[in-house]
Write a protein that holds these residues in place. Sequence first.
Motif, short mmCIF file in Angstrom:
data_model
loop_
_atom_site.label_atom_id
_atom_site.label_comp_id
_atom_site.label_asym_id
_atom_site.label_seq_id
_atom_site.Cartn_x
_atom_site.Cartn_y
_atom_site.Cartn_z
N ALA A 1 0.84 -1.21 0.00
CA ALA A 1 0.00 0.00 0.00
C ALA A 1 0.87 1.25 0.00
N GLU A 2 1.99 1.20 0.72
CA GLU A 2 2.92 2.32 0.71
C GLU A 2 3.48 2.55 -0.69
N VAL A 3 3.85 1.46 -1.38
CA VAL A 3 4.38 1.57 -2.74
C VAL A 3 3.34 2.21 -3.66
N ALA A 4 2.08 1.86 -3.46
CA ALA A 4 1.00 2.39 -4.29
C ALA A 4 0.53 3.77 -3.86
N HIS A 5 1.03 4.24 -2.69
CA HIS A 5 0.59 5.53 -2.13
C HIS A 5 -0.92 5.52 -1.90
N MET A 6 -1.37 4.45 -1.26
CA MET A 6 -2.79 4.31 -0.94
C MET A 6 -2.93 3.86 0.51
N SER A 7 -4.12 3.99 1.04
CA SER A 7 -4.39 3.37 2.33
C SER A 7 -4.50 1.87 2.14
N VAL A 8 -4.34 1.11 3.22
CA VAL A 8 -4.40 -0.35 3.12
C VAL A 8 -5.76 -0.80 2.59
N ARG A 9 -6.82 -0.19 3.10
CA ARG A 9 -8.17 -0.60 2.67
C ARG A 9 -8.38 -0.27 1.19
N GLN A 10 -7.99 0.93 0.79
CA GLN A 10 -8.16 1.32 -0.61
C GLN A 10 -7.32 0.44 -1.53
N PHE A 11 -6.07 0.15 -1.10
CA PHE A 11 -5.19 -0.66 -1.92
C PHE A 11 -5.77 -2.05 -2.16
#
Length: 332
Positions: free
Chosen positions: A233-243
Motif C-alpha cells: 500500500a505504501e508503494v501504491a501511495h494508498m491506504s491499506v483498505r483502498q489498496f
Amino acid sequence: MQRHICFLVYSGFVLLDLSGPLEAFANASRARPSGYRFTVASLEGGLISASCGLQVATQALQVVDQLDTLIIVGAPTAPIDDRMPPMAAAIRQMSPRARRTASVCTGAFLLAESGLLDGRVATTHWNYAPQLQARYPALRVDGDRIWTEDGNVWTSAGMSAGIDMALAMIEQDLGKEVSRAVARMLVVYYRRPGGQYQFSSLQDFDPGSDRIRTVLSYVRDHLRDDLSVERLAEVAHMSVRQFGRVFAASVGVTPAKAIERLRIESARPLVEDGHQTFEEIARCFGFGDADHMLRSFVRVVGRTPQELRRSTRQAKGNAGAGAGNKGDPSPA
C-alpha cells in the motif's frame, strides 16, 4: 559430420514454426560449419502452402536419409483432419531413423497420433493443451512449459518457443557458447528454461491502474522480502483498505494470490534444475521455508516441488539413455 535436421511440413503449416528454428540452426552452422545441414520435407514433395499463403519448396520425405533430428511443425489450429493419418504413419516410419524427434506448437498432435508421446510428458501451445490431453490420455500434457525433453522426444509451445527448443538442442549438440552466440544474433533471450511459463504472470495480470502496475513490478523485484499489504500500500501511495480494494478490482485476485503466483513462476526453474535445496529456494523467493513452498506449489501447480524435480530428472535420464542408444554424431 554434419547433423541432418529435417523439418516436416504440410498444407497450412505456420511459417514461423519452420523459419524460427531453421534460422537458429542455420546461424549455428555459420558459427560452426560442421554443425548442421537441412531439409524441408513433405509427404509428396513439391510446393507446400503455409497458412499465410507463402509457398515453400519441399523434398519428398521418403528420400530423406541420414537423419539426425525430425521436427514436425504446427498449424494455426490442431491438425485433426484428413492430414493426420498419413502424417502420423510417416512419423512412425521415420522417427526410428532419427536420434531425436520433435514438434513445434500443434505439431504435438501429429506426434501424439503417431504414438510417440504415449507415456511421455509433452507440451504444446497453452490454448490447445487441454484438447491435446483430452484426445490423448496416454500422455501427460504440461501446458505451462515452453518446451519439454522426454527421452529422445522434444515438444515445444507455439511460435517463438520453437526457437527456444532449437537453442536447447544446439547447446546439447555444440555447446553453450555456440547457443549463446546464436541467441545474440537472433536478438532473443538466451534459451529460456523449459520450465518457464509460456506467458508471464505479470503479462497475465493486466491492471488498468498505473499504481498497481508499479506494485506488481515492485513485487517481482522484491520476492525475497516481506511483501505485506501494508508495504505494498505504501508503494501504491494508498491506504491499506483502498489498496486491497483497487488491487483485487484491477488484477482479479488478492495481493496474496498474485504474490504466490509470481514466486512460484520464478522458483519453478530452480526447483526443476535440482542444483539447490528446497530450503534455499524457499528462502530466496520469500516462501519462508520448504513446507510453505510445498503447499504453495500444490495449491497453484497441483504438484509438489519433489514431484517436479523427480520428473525432470527422469526426463533427463531418459534423454541420456536415448542418446547413448542412438549414438551422437561427433562434430568434425
